[in-house]
Design a protein around this motif. Structure first.
Motif, PDB file in Angstrom:
ATOM      1  N   GLU A   1       0.733   3.181  16.466  1.00  9.78           N
ATOM      2  CA  GLU A   1       0.176   3.400  15.131  1.00  9.78           C
ATOM      3  C   GLU A   1      -0.235   2.058  14.544  1.00  9.78           C
ATOM      4  O   GLU A   1       0.610   1.171  14.350  1.00  9.78           O
ATOM      5  CB  GLU A   1       1.228   4.060  14.221  1.00  9.78           C
ATOM      6  CG  GLU A   1       0.642   4.475  12.887  1.00  9.78           C
ATOM      7  CD  GLU A   1       1.667   4.665  11.787  1.00  9.78           C
ATOM      8  OE1 GLU A   1       2.859   4.393  12.004  1.00  9.78           O
ATOM      9  OE2 GLU A   1       1.243   5.041  10.679  1.00  9.78           O
TER      10      GLU A   1
ATOM     11  N   PRO B   1      -7.914  -0.026   6.334  1.00  8.99           N
ATOM     12  CA  PRO B   1      -8.485  -0.076   4.981  1.00  8.99           C
ATOM     13  C   PRO B   1      -9.963   0.325   5.003  1.00  8.99           C
ATOM     14  O   PRO B   1     -10.519   0.604   6.073  1.00  8.99           O
ATOM     15  CB  PRO B   1      -8.303  -1.539   4.581  1.00  8.99           C
ATOM     16  CG  PRO B   1      -8.020  -2.287   5.828  1.00  8.99           C
ATOM     17  CD  PRO B   1      -7.532  -1.335   6.851  1.00  8.99           C
TER      18      PRO B   1
ATOM     19  N   MET C   1       3.522   7.522   7.277  1.00  5.96           N
ATOM     20  CA  MET C   1       3.077   8.402   8.368  1.00  5.96           C
ATOM     21  C   MET C   1       3.959   8.188   9.595  1.00  5.96           C
ATOM     22  O   MET C   1       4.219   9.118  10.365  1.00  5.96           O
ATOM     23  CB  MET C   1       1.624   8.069   8.702  1.00  5.96           C
ATOM     24  CG  MET C   1       0.877   9.176   9.374  1.00  5.96           C
ATOM     25  SD  MET C   1      -0.822   9.159   8.806  1.00  5.96           S
ATOM     26  CE  MET C   1      -1.412   7.660   9.501  1.00  5.96           C
TER      27      MET C   1
ATOM     28  N   TYR D   1      -2.067  -0.215  11.415  1.00  6.91           N
ATOM     29  CA  TYR D   1      -2.255  -0.177   9.959  1.00  6.91           C
ATOM     30  C   TYR D   1      -1.243   0.809   9.351  1.00  6.91           C
ATOM     31  O   TYR D   1      -1.613   1.749   8.653  1.00  6.91           O
ATOM     32  CB  TYR D   1      -3.676   0.242   9.587  1.00  6.91           C
ATOM     33  CG  TYR D   1      -4.775  -0.447  10.357  1.00  6.91           C
ATOM     34  CD1 TYR D   1      -5.270  -1.670   9.943  1.00  6.91           C
ATOM     35  CD2 TYR D   1      -5.324   0.129  11.507  1.00  6.91           C
ATOM     36  CE1 TYR D   1      -6.289  -2.305  10.636  1.00  6.91           C
ATOM     37  CE2 TYR D   1      -6.339  -0.497  12.216  1.00  6.91           C
ATOM     38  CZ  TYR D   1      -6.821  -1.715  11.775  1.00  6.91           C
ATOM     39  OH  TYR D   1      -7.824  -2.324  12.461  1.00  6.91           O
TER      40      TYR D   1
ATOM     41  N   GLU E   1       0.125  -5.571   8.746  1.00  6.28           N
ATOM     42  CA  GLU E   1      -0.158  -6.992   8.506  1.00  6.28           C
ATOM     43  C   GLU E   1       0.606  -7.571   7.296  1.00  6.28           C
ATOM     44  O   GLU E   1       1.093  -8.696   7.335  1.00  6.28           O
ATOM     45  CB  GLU E   1      -1.665  -7.143   8.279  1.00  6.28           C
ATOM     46  CG  GLU E   1      -2.056  -8.317   7.455  1.00  6.28           C
ATOM     47  CD  GLU E   1      -3.495  -8.289   7.000  1.00  6.28           C
ATOM     48  OE1 GLU E   1      -4.213  -9.206   7.375  1.00  6.28           O
ATOM     49  OE2 GLU E   1      -3.903  -7.363   6.280  1.00  6.28           O
ATOM     50  N   TRP E   2       0.699  -6.817   6.201  1.00  8.56           N
ATOM     51  CA  TRP E   2       1.237  -7.342   4.914  1.00  8.56           C
ATOM     52  C   TRP E   2       2.760  -7.415   5.008  1.00  8.56           C
ATOM     53  O   TRP E   2       3.421  -6.389   5.145  1.00  8.56           O
ATOM     54  CB  TRP E   2       0.770  -6.415   3.793  1.00  8.56           C
ATOM     55  CG  TRP E   2       1.161  -6.776   2.388  1.00  8.56           C
ATOM     56  CD1 TRP E   2       1.959  -6.043   1.562  1.00  8.56           C
ATOM     57  CD2 TRP E   2       0.740  -7.906   1.626  1.00  8.56           C
ATOM     58  NE1 TRP E   2       2.075  -6.657   0.348  1.00  8.56           N
ATOM     59  CE2 TRP E   2       1.332  -7.801   0.343  1.00  8.56           C
ATOM     60  CE3 TRP E   2      -0.079  -9.021   1.895  1.00  8.56           C
ATOM     61  CZ2 TRP E   2       1.132  -8.748  -0.653  1.00  8.56           C
ATOM     62  CZ3 TRP E   2      -0.266  -9.957   0.885  1.00  8.56           C
ATOM     63  CH2 TRP E   2       0.324  -9.819  -0.362  1.00  8.56           C
TER      64      TRP E   2
ATOM     65  N   GLU F   1      -5.754  -6.694  15.015  1.00 10.12           N
ATOM     66  CA  GLU F   1      -6.691  -7.280  15.996  1.00 10.12           C
ATOM     67  C   GLU F   1      -6.040  -8.406  16.805  1.00 10.12           C
ATOM     68  O   GLU F   1      -6.443  -8.673  17.946  1.00 10.12           O
ATOM     69  CB  GLU F   1      -7.992  -7.750  15.323  1.00 10.12           C
ATOM     70  CG  GLU F   1      -7.860  -8.682  14.125  1.00 10.12           C
ATOM     71  CD  GLU F   1      -7.662  -7.959  12.794  1.00 10.12           C
ATOM     72  OE1 GLU F   1      -7.080  -6.875  12.780  1.00 10.12           O
ATOM     73  OE2 GLU F   1      -8.078  -8.528  11.767  1.00 10.12           O
TER      74      GLU F   1
ATOM     75  N   PHE G   1       0.854  -1.188   0.000  1.00  6.06           N
ATOM     76  CA  PHE G   1       0.000   0.000   0.000  1.00  6.06           C
ATOM     77  C   PHE G   1       0.887   1.233   0.000  1.00  6.06           C
ATOM     78  O   PHE G   1       1.860   1.323   0.744  1.00  6.06           O
ATOM     79  CB  PHE G   1      -0.893   0.023   1.256  1.00  6.06           C
ATOM     80  CG  PHE G   1      -1.732   1.273   1.327  1.00  6.06           C
ATOM     81  CD1 PHE G   1      -2.979   1.314   0.741  1.00  6.06           C
ATOM     82  CD2 PHE G   1      -1.234   2.420   1.925  1.00  6.06           C
ATOM     83  CE1 PHE G   1      -3.723   2.491   0.757  1.00  6.06           C
ATOM     84  CE2 PHE G   1      -1.972   3.595   1.945  1.00  6.06           C
ATOM     85  CZ  PHE G   1      -3.216   3.618   1.367  1.00  6.06           C
TER      86      PHE G   1
ATOM     87  N   GLY H   1       1.283   0.476   7.119  1.00  7.64           N
ATOM     88  CA  GLY H   1       1.824   0.368   5.764  1.00  7.64           C
ATOM     89  C   GLY H   1       3.347   0.360   5.795  1.00  7.64           C
ATOM     90  O   GLY H   1       3.974  -0.184   6.711  1.00  7.64           O
TER      91      GLY H   1
ATOM     92  N   LYS I   1      -1.753  -8.962  12.139  1.00  6.69           N
ATOM     93  CA  LYS I   1      -3.062  -8.303  12.068  1.00  6.69           C
ATOM     94  C   LYS I   1      -3.246  -7.469  13.335  1.00  6.69           C
ATOM     95  O   LYS I   1      -3.015  -7.986  14.445  1.00  6.69           O
ATOM     96  CB  LYS I   1      -4.176  -9.346  12.015  1.00  6.69           C
ATOM     97  CG  LYS I   1      -4.352  -9.988  10.663  1.00  6.69           C
ATOM     98  CD  LYS I   1      -5.607 -10.862  10.710  1.00  6.69           C
ATOM     99  CE  LYS I   1      -5.810 -11.649   9.428  1.00  6.69           C
ATOM    100  NZ  LYS I   1      -6.043 -10.840   8.244  1.00  6.69           N
TER     101      LYS I   1
HETATM  102  C1  LIG Z   1      -4.995   2.648   4.347  1.00  6.41           C
HETATM  103  S1  LIG Z   1      -3.462   1.810   4.460  1.00  6.41           S
HETATM  104  C2  LIG Z   1      -2.555   2.927   5.470  1.00  6.41           C
HETATM  105  C3  LIG Z   1      -1.088   2.857   5.403  1.00  6.41           C
HETATM  106  C4  LIG Z   1      -0.289   4.060   5.910  1.00  6.41           C
HETATM  107  N1  LIG Z   1      -0.891   4.715   7.033  1.00  6.41           N
HETATM  108  C5  LIG Z   1      -0.052   5.053   4.798  1.00  6.41           C
HETATM  109  O1  LIG Z   1      -0.653   6.118   4.791  1.00  6.41           O
HETATM  110  O2  LIG Z   1       0.753   4.738   3.915  1.00  6.41           O
HETATM  111  C6  LIG Z   1      -3.861   0.465   5.478  1.00  6.41           C
HETATM  112  C7  LIG Z   1      -2.729  -0.489   5.747  1.00  6.41           C
HETATM  113  O3  LIG Z   1      -3.219  -1.445   6.692  1.00  6.41           O
HETATM  114  C8  LIG Z   1      -2.761  -2.740   6.344  1.00  6.41           C
HETATM  115  N2  LIG Z   1      -3.743  -3.672   6.941  1.00  6.41           N
HETATM  116  C9  LIG Z   1      -4.918  -4.106   6.431  1.00  6.41           C
HETATM  117  N3  LIG Z   1      -5.565  -4.865   7.323  1.00  6.41           N
HETATM  118  C10 LIG Z   1      -4.778  -4.910   8.434  1.00  6.41           C
HETATM  119  C11 LIG Z   1      -4.912  -5.525   9.716  1.00  6.41           C
HETATM  120  N4  LIG Z   1      -5.979  -6.257  10.020  1.00  6.41           N
HETATM  121  N5  LIG Z   1      -3.930  -5.340  10.612  1.00  6.41           N
HETATM  122  C12 LIG Z   1      -2.833  -4.592  10.310  1.00  6.41           C
HETATM  123  N6  LIG Z   1      -2.650  -3.997   9.115  1.00  6.41           N
HETATM  124  C13 LIG Z   1      -3.609  -4.143   8.196  1.00  6.41           C
HETATM  125  C14 LIG Z   1      -2.682  -2.739   4.836  1.00  6.41           C
HETATM  126  O4  LIG Z   1      -1.763  -3.697   4.369  1.00  6.41           O
HETATM  127  C15 LIG Z   1      -2.224  -1.297   4.565  1.00  6.41           C
HETATM  128  O5  LIG Z   1      -0.828  -1.234   4.515  1.00  6.41           O
END
Ligand SMILES: C[S@@+](CC[C@H](N)C(=O)[O-])C[C@H]1O[C@@H](n2cnc3c(N)ncnc32)[C@H](O)[C@@H]1O
Length: 453
Positions: free
Chosen positions: A314, A385, A322, A316, A338-339, A366, A287, A318, A364
């Motif tokens: 922080e 997401p 940020m 999610y 997660e990824w 959660e 992402f 990516g 993840k």
């Molecule tokens: C909207 S993006 C935000 C990324 C970062 N804040 C940015 O602006 O570049 C959401 C991110 O959450 C990750 N993600 C999705 N589901 C997740 C989960 N259950 N736990 C952790 N990360 C997750 C995705 O792989 C993605 O990198």
């Protein structure tokens, strides 16, 4: 009033919904009219009837909105990519302001939220740094383009005006070469055919492109040679812009783009995006915000809101875009992603930028919050997401660590409203909401919301 399929009626459009469909009411019964703008009077035909609403197609415009403009894209009517090219950009921004207000006040039930006007995008065309092109064999023909609205029928696409012009340049050359070859395209019904997708990513600051061929199985020798020859030809034609080419094999039947096996054909397997003295690398499947100039503006807003905090969680995160901003303002940051490829980019982005106050965790959110996160945090920053935060994440924030402040970054007003309502039950008030336009020509809107106890 009951309408039947095919009925022709005249409607006055009262508002626009989150899918950019005009909304009209006939005796309290809702009719959605894709492509209609607020204040327009339209003659329509009913094309879909449900228990509580109908969908209608515009037959003619009796009174057009002064904000109606000619769409720039030649396949706009059919393509599922954009849905607001028929409105002037100023009007798009106004519509997005009302969509975010509607979600926060109606779904979120926030009565006194301080919602700022949407911050317009620096670029309104040519801003998007990512294209996922569909390759499909349909009705006896090979097609390359985007899915049509609401279906998997591919609309042939030569160029897309919201894409970074460099992506359009590489795609035009790729498209010619692939259509001249006899490589087979994926047939969804039969689960056969080689090429499924092309993913093109760009770095705005470095003027580089990464290309991935997503294919459904291991190619035979002849197919592999064709893929290599086309990629090599491309490398010569669009040099020095093409940074690298990869092949990813995805044999699954579902809609998820990426398979587990990736092979580099040549060049780099990451791009680097630069903002002032921060350099962020990301891989073709990671992402990364699609509108980079606007994203950096958003990260500055988030860092400014978080700047008095010492300990930051922080979720999610990516590749750490940020995170890098937060880390420069705060004592320490725990970042969760997660990824795995994105997590690996996160780790190297922190190291490469000399940032040593970030602990990165892969998993993840959660699950991680239950097993790997403990201690005191002044602030939690979430950027989930479109589906929003898992309820266990909200429970952890509200009940377990209970920070004074939460910053919720969202690309979906509906899930933002839902989750902020849950956080309200844990004692948080919405201090302010700052929406930004990250996605011009579409009805999507991004927001940064500050919640405080
Ligand atoms: C909207 S993006 C935000 C990324 C970062 N804040 C940015 O602006 O570049 C959401 C991110 O959450 C990750 N993600 C999705 N589901 C997740 C989960 N259950 N736990 C952790 N990360 C997750 C995705 O792989 C993605 O990198």
């Amino acid at each position: 009033m009951k309408q039947n399929l095919g009925d022709e009626i005249i409607l006055n459009i009262e508002s626009v919904d989150s899918k950019a469909r005009g909304i009209a009411r006939v005796d309290g019964y809702v009719v959605f009219v894709p492509g209609a703008l607020i204040g327009e009077t339209v003659t329509v035909n009913i094309v879909e009837r449900k228990k509580h609403y109908s969908v209608a197609k515009i037959k003619s415009l009796l009174k057009a909105s002064p904000y109606r403009v000619q769409p720039r894209c030649e396949v706009y009517e059919a393509c599922g990519g954009c849905n607001m090219q028929h409105a002037s950009y100023d009007h798009q921004v106004k519509v997005k302001s009302s969509l975010i207000e509607d979600a926060i006040i109606r779904i979120g039930k926030w009565k006194e939220a301080d919602i700022a006007p949407v911050i317009p995008s620096f670029l309104v065309w040519g801003y998007r740094n990512k294209a996922i092109i569909q390759a499909r064999y349909q009705k006896g023909k090979r097609k390359l383009g985007y899915f049509a609205r609401g279906t998997h029928d591919v609309v042939n696409l030569k160029a897309c005006p919201i894409l970074d012009p460099l992506i359009n340049l590489v795609y035009a050359n790729l498209r010619n070469a692939v259509l001249q070859s006899d490589l087979s395209f994926y047939d969804e019904e039969r689960g056969e055919g080689l090429i499924r997708n092309f993913v093109l990513r760009s770095s705005f600051s470095m003027k580089k492109i990464l290309l991935a061929w997503i294919i459904s199985r291991e190619p035979d020798d002849r197919e592999y040679k064709m893929i290599s020859d086309i990629s090599n030809g491309l490398y010569k034609d669009v040099s020095p812009f093409l940074g690298g080419v990869q092949i990813n094999i995805n044999p699954s039947k579902g809609n998820f783009i990426w398979g587990s096996k990736t092979q580099s054909l040549f060049g780099e397997d990451v791009l680097v995006e630069r903002f002032e003295n921060i350099k962020l690398r990301f891989g073709v499947s990671d992402f990364f915000q699609v509108n980079v100039l606007q994203a950096f503006r958003m990260f500055e807003i988030v860092a400014e809101l978080a700047k008095d905090s010492k300990h930051v969680l922080e979720l999610y995160s990516g590749v750490g875009s940020m995170t890098a901003f937060l880390a420069s303002f705060c004592n320490d940051v725990v970042a969760v992603e997660e990824w795995r490829p994105a997590y690996e980019s996160l780790v190297s982005n922190m190291t490469n930028n000399g940032i040593n106050n970030v602990t990165a965790i892969c998993g993840k959110a959660e699950d991680v919050v239950k097993t790997k996160v403990s201690g005191h945090f002044d602030i939690v920053v979430v950027d989930p997401p479109r589906t929003g935060c898992h309820k266990d994440v909200l429970n952890f924030i509200g009940r377990v660590i209970s920070p004074k402040r939460v910053i919720y970054v969202s690309c979906n007003p509906a899930t933002l409203a839902r989750d902020s309502k849950i956080l309200n039950e844990y004692g948080y008030n919405m201090e302010n909401a700052m929406p930004l336009d990250m996605f011009p020509q579409t009805s999507h809107v991004e927001s940064v919301v500050l919640l405080e106890k």
